[in-house]
Motif scaffolding. Sequence first.
Motif, PDB file in Angstrom:
ATOM      1  N   SER A  14       7.163 -33.895  27.490  1.00 50.00           N
ATOM      2  CA  SER A  14       7.899 -34.738  28.445  1.00 50.00           C
ATOM      3  C   SER A  14       7.436 -34.460  29.859  1.00 50.00           C
ATOM      4  O   SER A  14       7.273 -35.375  30.666  1.00 50.00           O
ATOM      5  CB  SER A  14       9.411 -34.462  28.343  1.00 50.00           C
ATOM      6  OG  SER A  14       9.915 -34.921  27.119  1.00 50.00           O
ATOM      7  N   ARG A  18       5.422 -37.415  31.979  1.00 50.47           N
ATOM      8  CA  ARG A  18       6.116 -37.832  33.197  1.00 50.47           C
ATOM      9  C   ARG A  18       5.255 -37.534  34.435  1.00 50.47           C
ATOM     10  O   ARG A  18       5.155 -38.362  35.336  1.00 50.47           O
ATOM     11  CB  ARG A  18       7.461 -37.103  33.305  1.00 50.47           C
ATOM     12  CG  ARG A  18       8.208 -37.300  34.622  1.00 50.47           C
ATOM     13  CD  ARG A  18       8.694 -38.731  34.809  1.00 50.47           C
ATOM     14  NE  ARG A  18       9.535 -38.854  35.999  1.00 50.47           N
ATOM     15  CZ  ARG A  18      10.000 -40.009  36.452  1.00 50.47           C
ATOM     16  NH1 ARG A  18       9.718 -41.142  35.839  1.00 50.47           N
ATOM     17  NH2 ARG A  18      10.763 -40.059  37.524  1.00 50.47           N
ATOM     18  N   ALA A  40       8.214 -34.297  15.536  1.00 44.36           N
ATOM     19  CA  ALA A  40       9.652 -34.501  15.442  1.00 44.36           C
ATOM     20  C   ALA A  40      10.299 -33.340  14.698  1.00 44.36           C
ATOM     21  O   ALA A  40      10.569 -33.406  13.507  1.00 44.36           O
ATOM     22  CB  ALA A  40       9.941 -35.818  14.745  1.00 44.36           C
ATOM     23  N   CYS A  42      13.269 -32.270  14.662  1.00 46.32           N
ATOM     24  CA  CYS A  42      14.563 -32.525  14.020  1.00 46.32           C
ATOM     25  C   CYS A  42      14.406 -33.260  12.702  1.00 46.32           C
ATOM     26  O   CYS A  42      15.372 -33.402  11.948  1.00 46.32           O
ATOM     27  CB  CYS A  42      15.458 -33.346  14.941  1.00 46.32           C
ATOM     28  SG  CYS A  42      15.599 -32.633  16.575  1.00 46.32           S
ATOM     29  N   ALA A 295      16.933 -30.722  21.473  1.00 43.47           N
ATOM     30  CA  ALA A 295      15.754 -31.508  21.840  1.00 43.47           C
ATOM     31  C   ALA A 295      16.013 -32.396  23.048  1.00 43.47           C
ATOM     32  O   ALA A 295      15.150 -32.557  23.911  1.00 43.47           O
ATOM     33  CB  ALA A 295      15.314 -32.364  20.648  1.00 43.47           C
ATOM     34  N   ASN A 296      17.215 -32.987  23.130  1.00 42.49           N
ATOM     35  CA  ASN A 296      17.448 -33.903  24.250  1.00 42.49           C
ATOM     36  C   ASN A 296      17.490 -33.169  25.587  1.00 42.49           C
ATOM     37  O   ASN A 296      16.992 -33.661  26.589  1.00 42.49           O
ATOM     38  CB  ASN A 296      18.700 -34.778  24.017  1.00 42.49           C
ATOM     39  CG  ASN A 296      19.898 -34.010  23.502  1.00 42.49           C
ATOM     40  OD1 ASN A 296      19.888 -32.770  23.480  1.00 42.49           O
ATOM     41  ND2 ASN A 296      20.929 -34.729  23.100  1.00 42.49           N
ATOM     42  N   ASN A 299      13.875 -32.409  26.530  1.00 39.54           N
ATOM     43  CA  ASN A 299      13.220 -33.593  27.091  1.00 39.54           C
ATOM     44  C   ASN A 299      13.649 -33.840  28.528  1.00 39.54           C
ATOM     45  O   ASN A 299      12.850 -34.169  29.400  1.00 39.54           O
ATOM     46  CB  ASN A 299      13.579 -34.837  26.267  1.00 39.54           C
ATOM     47  CG  ASN A 299      12.785 -34.910  24.977  1.00 39.54           C
ATOM     48  OD1 ASN A 299      11.687 -34.361  24.873  1.00 39.54           O
ATOM     49  ND2 ASN A 299      13.339 -35.582  23.985  1.00 39.54           N
ATOM     50  N   ARG A 300      14.949 -33.708  28.750  1.00 40.99           N
ATOM     51  CA  ARG A 300      15.505 -33.929  30.083  1.00 40.99           C
ATOM     52  C   ARG A 300      14.890 -32.950  31.090  1.00 40.99           C
ATOM     53  O   ARG A 300      14.511 -33.334  32.196  1.00 40.99           O
ATOM     54  CB  ARG A 300      17.023 -33.732  30.000  1.00 40.99           C
ATOM     55  CG  ARG A 300      17.763 -33.804  31.301  1.00 40.99           C
ATOM     56  CD  ARG A 300      18.012 -35.223  31.695  1.00 40.99           C
ATOM     57  NE  ARG A 300      18.652 -35.312  32.998  1.00 40.99           N
ATOM     58  CZ  ARG A 300      18.205 -36.079  33.983  1.00 40.99           C
ATOM     59  NH1 ARG A 300      17.146 -36.836  33.826  1.00 40.99           N
ATOM     60  NH2 ARG A 300      18.847 -36.119  35.132  1.00 40.99           N
ATOM     61  N   ARG A 303      11.137 -33.794  31.860  1.00 40.86           N
ATOM     62  CA  ARG A 303      10.975 -34.879  32.821  1.00 40.86           C
ATOM     63  C   ARG A 303      11.299 -34.392  34.229  1.00 40.86           C
ATOM     64  O   ARG A 303      10.605 -34.711  35.200  1.00 40.86           O
ATOM     65  CB  ARG A 303      11.910 -36.027  32.438  1.00 40.86           C
ATOM     66  CG  ARG A 303      11.732 -37.276  33.285  1.00 40.86           C
ATOM     67  CD  ARG A 303      12.706 -38.327  32.789  1.00 40.86           C
ATOM     68  NE  ARG A 303      12.410 -39.669  33.273  1.00 40.86           N
ATOM     69  CZ  ARG A 303      12.851 -40.158  34.422  1.00 40.86           C
ATOM     70  NH1 ARG A 303      13.558 -39.407  35.223  1.00 40.86           N
ATOM     71  NH2 ARG A 303      12.556 -41.406  34.767  1.00 40.86           N
ATOM     72  N   ASP A 307       9.189 -34.119  37.957  1.00 38.95           N
ATOM     73  CA  ASP A 307       9.669 -34.654  39.234  1.00 38.95           C
ATOM     74  C   ASP A 307       9.607 -33.584  40.323  1.00 38.95           C
ATOM     75  O   ASP A 307       9.160 -33.838  41.446  1.00 38.95           O
ATOM     76  CB  ASP A 307      11.106 -35.176  39.087  1.00 38.95           C
ATOM     77  CG  ASP A 307      11.170 -36.541  38.403  1.00 38.95           C
ATOM     78  OD1 ASP A 307      10.098 -37.131  38.168  1.00 38.95           O
ATOM     79  OD2 ASP A 307      12.279 -37.012  38.110  1.00 38.95           O
ATOM     80  N   THR A 317      22.111 -30.645  36.218  1.00 39.69           N
ATOM     81  CA  THR A 317      23.522 -30.274  36.315  1.00 39.69           C
ATOM     82  C   THR A 317      23.918 -29.456  35.080  1.00 39.69           C
ATOM     83  O   THR A 317      23.161 -29.370  34.121  1.00 39.69           O
ATOM     84  CB  THR A 317      24.396 -31.542  36.380  1.00 39.69           C
ATOM     85  OG1 THR A 317      24.157 -32.315  35.199  1.00 39.69           O
ATOM     86  CG2 THR A 317      24.047 -32.381  37.587  1.00 39.69           C
ATOM     87  N   ARG A 319      25.427 -28.074  31.657  1.00 39.31           N
ATOM     88  CA  ARG A 319      25.398 -28.684  30.325  1.00 39.31           C
ATOM     89  C   ARG A 319      26.761 -28.600  29.630  1.00 39.31           C
ATOM     90  O   ARG A 319      27.489 -27.619  29.792  1.00 39.31           O
ATOM     91  CB  ARG A 319      24.394 -27.940  29.434  1.00 39.31           C
ATOM     92  CG  ARG A 319      22.935 -27.973  29.903  1.00 39.31           C
ATOM     93  CD  ARG A 319      22.311 -29.342  29.757  1.00 39.31           C
ATOM     94  NE  ARG A 319      22.460 -30.118  30.983  1.00 39.31           N
ATOM     95  CZ  ARG A 319      22.118 -31.388  31.120  1.00 39.31           C
ATOM     96  NH1 ARG A 319      21.598 -32.043  30.097  1.00 39.31           N
ATOM     97  NH2 ARG A 319      22.305 -32.022  32.250  1.00 39.31           N
ATOM     98  N   GLY A 321      26.685 -29.633  26.193  1.00 40.76           N
ATOM     99  CA  GLY A 321      26.249 -29.274  24.839  1.00 40.76           C
ATOM    100  C   GLY A 321      26.766 -30.162  23.729  1.00 40.76           C
ATOM    101  O   GLY A 321      27.340 -29.674  22.759  1.00 40.76           O
ATOM    102  N   THR A 322      26.568 -31.480  23.856  1.00 37.64           N
ATOM    103  CA  THR A 322      26.964 -32.398  22.790  1.00 37.64           C
ATOM    104  C   THR A 322      25.974 -32.312  21.620  1.00 37.64           C
ATOM    105  O   THR A 322      24.768 -32.284  21.849  1.00 37.64           O
ATOM    106  CB  THR A 322      26.960 -33.840  23.338  1.00 37.64           C
ATOM    107  OG1 THR A 322      27.663 -33.856  24.578  1.00 37.64           O
ATOM    108  CG2 THR A 322      27.613 -34.789  22.363  1.00 37.64           C
TER     109      THR A 322
END
Lengths: 554, 554
Positions: A14, A18, A40, A42, A295-296, A299-300, A303, A307, A317, A319, A321-322
Amino acid sequence: MKVVIVGAVAGGMSAATRLRRLGPEHEIVVFERGSEVSYANCGLPYHVGGVIPDRRDLLLQTPQSLRARFDLDVRVRSEVVAIDRQAQTVRVRDLDAGTEYLETWDRLVLSPGAAPFVPDLPGIERALTLRSVADADRLTALLREKRPATAVVVGGGFIGLETAENLHRHGLQVTVVELDSQVLAPIDPELAALVHAELRRHGVGLVLGAGVAKVLPDTVELSDGQVLPADLVVLAIGVRPETRLATQAGLDLGPRGGIAVDESMRTSDPHIYAVGDAVEKTDRLDGSSIPVPLANTANRQGRLVADVIAGRPARLTGRIGTAVVRVFDLTVAVTGWNEKRLRAAGRVHQAVHTHPLSHAGYYPGAVPMSLKVLFDPESGAILGAQGVGGEGVDKRIDVLAVALRAGLSAEDLADLELAYAPQYGSAKDPVNMLGYIAENIRTGMTRTVQWHEITDRVAAGAHLLDVRTAAEHAAGCIPGSLNIPVDDLPGRLADLPDGELIVYCQLGMRGHTATSLLTGTGHRVANLDGGYRTWSVATAELAPMLVGRSVAGT
Amino acid sequence: MKVVIVGAVAGGMSAATRLRRLGPEHEIVVFERGSEVSYANCGLPYHVGGVIPDRRDLLLQTPQSLRARFDLDVRVRSEVVAIDRQAQTVRVRDLDAGTEYLETWDRLVLSPGAAPFVPDLPGIERALTLRSVADADRLTALLREKRPATAVVVGGGFIGLETAENLHRHGLQVTVVELDSQVLAPIDPELAALVHAELRRHGVGLVLGAGVAKVLPDTVELSDGQVLPADLVVLAIGVRPETRLATQAGLDLGPRGGIAVDESMRTSDPHIYAVGDAVEKTDRLDGSSIPVPLANTANRQGRLVADVIAGRPARLTGRIGTAVVRVFDLTVAVTGWNEKRLRAAGRVHQAVHTHPLSHAGYYPGAVPMSLKVLFDPESGAILGAQGVGGEGVDKRIDVLAVALRAGLSAEDLADLELAYAPQYGSAKDPVNMLGYIAENIRTGMTRTVQWHEITDRVAAGAHLLDVRTAAEHAAGCIPGSLNIPVDDLPGRLADLPDGELIVYCQLGMRGHTATSLLTGTGHRVANLDGGYRTWSVATAELAPMLVGRSVAGT
């Protein structure tokens, strides 16, 4: 500027793509120890289980595709073995050629991930793990060649249960061994009990409260002396951040053993960044350090670090943790804190349990779920939520995750306008209902009692009142309860004993009505939160241990 | 206190049961003109279609059950025909006995609902509507007895399409006639075009831009002269608030013709309240009066009015109007404002179109959806969202509805932590992607062009650049575009024409990459938002009319 990235999966890739999208000026080199990039992760258990039969489906990119589209220099089978911060170089080992070379960098991004934890036990060499494509290949080959009939999966976390289900798909007799008294640590025990039942219903063995003592040639011996047949042993007892490189380079680690980074993903060296499972994140609720190996989030962060390197304003910010996992026919999802953690931290909290249907009961196909939300009874702030059930659990937890993140209160849930048609929800959506209940509690209209408080309350003189029908009562009730169906209640007030009444029904709704009707009759009344369903599921296997704990402290 | 409630469906019944739960002291009398109370309005089309075969499943309560559990005096077949505000009485007609009587009240709650609009047209008496259980009974009886072979459904709104689908289930040849150029007014035309295709794919006829001129014995004649076979005619061209009683009593109406109420559901008479489809709500975005005839809002208002009458603090906040409907295999959901309304109101806005998969592409069963989000390019505020597709559309719109309601910005969507496992979403969830795109636009990293702007931009000298593969290009492209696949782009910069470039790919992602790669090459570049898919779907049937409008004004 030359940017070197270590690790070519979620966070690293990522960052690389980016950064290229932000401009052509940077030279970008990515080193990956394994043979594959951007795979992948997951999906691995489902490849093992044959749900994703074609291994190529897991490989989202190749070094060639990344070179063509993003002008990235991606080198696989290339392990970064050392960092020289002074010289701004990395030492890279070409794993195929067996040679080493230096590569310079202006900015270094570490995305080494995490490795499965492997305890030092006799015979452990035989145990497999499932983290990389190579791991999946090993497991798949073993299933094909050795045709194992039995398996022990050590660890009842997300990966452990996904692996157990997928081995079960191959016809193996699988037993999950979990040291804790429940599987899926992120959820609370009374919801985990539903998962236990689901595993057993599908013929998966489950041993709780025991660890592995030794791995023997065809069996596993547990800490309690039990011996389980195990042609195959899979270890899934969590991952540890890969910090060898960071440690060797003298970068700071955090209190949980991951690489310490600031909001901009910067390590203690201002030219070195780190992202993904190897780094510690900040908990949104209390600002503490937490792992969040998801994983999400990787990725965040990837990216975001691009930047930052490109000079754009960006910060991560805290977390919440969903997460979600499928266990056979159940969906299990969670966001924020659970009650175990709130209790351990001494944070005041209120729990609400409900058992709504996935959509309007009058439309075919509605299936039940169990939802639990936790909020601060003083401020109303949502602290966490979890759900177990069929269709629609992921949707409700996503909605609650956004509400939590946005700082809505538990009562605000009552006023959310959610999409309703009978195939998708109810005119009072399960999330709205949670808000209504929270509002009833916060305004003092209703008092509730939790399933684990019953024993103490009865010991202190409270009477149990089952307001379900006589048939429901006969089919199973909390011992010692008086049965007066809710609709008969107004005419039978004289039959009620003096003292506190704990009212219950099957799911909590009729209990709420009865509790309301009894308010003003002079009785001190409370409704059993989540009703008989929560109580019965929770106490069926957890009562001995948790009622004991309740007596001791809660 | 004696509380009289007029209407025993969603709003009225929620008010009655909530008021009883708040205490035993009020006398509560509910009048219902029909024979049934508290029925599942939203299930009626599916009962007609046989999806909910048992009519009793639609009847959630009876006067007897409400009397037993909630001590409610519910009188069906009892029409309130007049209100005397001075005397605080209502005149009630017993529809079976044919007699009338007066009933006193201290507080009056009006929940009369809305009635299907029936235009004054020749032969209209033959047309049926579908709003009440009695309507459904009539339609069901006609289907059984007359065995009609053809039907015309007038109106392409939610109820019209649900009715068309359910008549189609009975094997009728159904045609939907809609005066507007698209069905489902709450969504924008380029998404409605997907619904048009779905209807046609299932063999439902669709006539747009035409109204009904007359209803003849076996046919319907349209305003454009077409004659359609119609053994059966169903009218579904919207509902009108039932304001006869309120008007007769001299209560204020709002600008949209519904009963005017304040945040506490109070009408212009301080002792009379009104809830549900008959009243006007306040739009959250601009404070204007809007109808929102939705069951969940009616329930919410009913509960709230009970709180107000019981002296609890309660007020209704502005509505955003989230809704969902199933049309054959498609889910269509919407929240907030659409682009048509933003444009008409002259509000500055930015649209983003995406076409994500319901879950990770490598996991079996992923299906595509089209999402559109609208935000304020200056403040970043989310203004609305809509989605059309398979599984997971309702979830994304619910998430966006909560974000909108909570005041999150479009960029905040990038940082939402949503539950990810390959069966449920993607590591970059479709909602996160919307946030990423919004952030790219708001920071000026990417410029986008909308599908309806292409004609004007090309006329002004822009060149179209298709960055898909040669095979994709050959299968269909925007006329006049140059094809250079994104991966060949770095080597073919010399082939690019001078002037502005409008880049496009299939869904928008490769276009974004290409746009990024071309930044810094001196070209003025913009990416076609939503890619070829949005453009081709939208222009296939809408181009003549909308490109025309675009030339004239947009």
